[in-house]
Design an enzyme around this catalytic site. Structure first.
Site, PDB file in Angstrom:
ATOM      1  CB  CYS A  92      31.119 -64.822 -22.540  1.00  0.00           C
ATOM      2  SG  CYS A  92      29.516 -64.058 -22.360  1.00  0.00           S
ATOM      3  CB  CYS A  95      26.979 -65.308 -18.641  1.00  0.00           C
ATOM      4  SG  CYS A  95      26.334 -64.887 -20.210  1.00  0.00           S
ATOM      5  CB  SER A  96      29.299 -69.223 -20.253  1.00  0.00           C
ATOM      6  OG  SER A  96      28.088 -69.625 -20.209  1.00  0.00           O
ATOM      7  CB  CYS A  97      27.961 -65.907 -25.204  1.00  0.00           C
ATOM      8  SG  CYS A  97      26.417 -65.194 -24.103  1.00  0.00           S
TER       9      CYS A  97
HETATM   10 FE    FE Z   1      27.602 -65.220 -22.174  1.00  0.00          FE
END
Ligand code: FE
Length: 192
Positions: A92, A95-97
């Site tokens: 991602c 961000c950090s999905c």
């Molecule tokens: Fe994300």
């Protein structure tokens, strides 16, 4: 940090914004029920059942729901299968999905700026950092998650596993192999 979290939780509970029992249930789920063993089961099922694999690659959200996997994170789940020609990798960049409901809590490196930027710029070098060396003619396809869409990799079924049960096969499926930063375990690495 723990004290800050505790203070915040107390204030929110006192004001009636959150229900502590509900919070406990969420924590309990992520500690005991949700984790990469769920994703591993899905992969092992796909390895042994070609119809399920086809359904998984066509519409992973629906296919995992049919297996009884309750999904609460992200609208769409997309499964991408590794082949002898193509290796898939998930990131991602924004961000950090991450597909929490299938893989559990994301590893710390998944959220790092270094992984997020390097995965798209130099995936082969990133894979080498994870001790994954692919043939130079193998294509690497990097998938960028979004808030709505989560991805999981279906790694290739290791050779020498003919006749293995789904439970045995699931032991070969690592979290990283479903992110694409790893490969399944070698067959002599697991107790079957
Ligand atoms: Fe994300």
């Amino acid at each position: 940090m723990q004290r800050r979290v505790k203070a915040l939780e107390t204030v929110l509970a006192e004001k009636g914004y959150i229900n502590p029992d509900a919070l406990d249930k969420i924590v309990e789920a992520y500690e005991h029920r949700v984790g990469p063993h769920i994703g591993a089961k899905v992969v092992a099922h796909a390895w042994t059942n070609p119809d399920f694999k086809k359904a998984l690659l066509a519409d992973a959200s629906q296919a995992v729901r049919a297996l009884g996997v309750e999904r609460t994170v992200g609208d769409h789940l997309i499964a991408v299968a590794n082949t002898p020609e193509t290796h898939n990798m998930i990131v991602c960049t924004l961000c950090s999905c991450y597909p929490w409901d299938l893989l559990g809590l994301p590893p710390v490196w998944y959220k790092s700026t270094a992984y997020r930027s390097r995965a798209v710029k130099e995936p082969r070098t990133v894979l080498a950092d994870f001790n994954v060396t692919l043939p130079s003619d193998m294509k690497i396809r990097v998938w960028d998650s979004t808030a709505e869409t989560r991805f999981m990799v279906v790694p290739q079924r290791p050779d020498g596993t003919d006749g293995w049960s789904e439970e045995q096969l699931a032991k070969l499926v690592t979290r990283d192999s479903m992110i694409g930063t790893g490969l399944p375990k070698a067959i002599d690495e697991v107790d079957t």
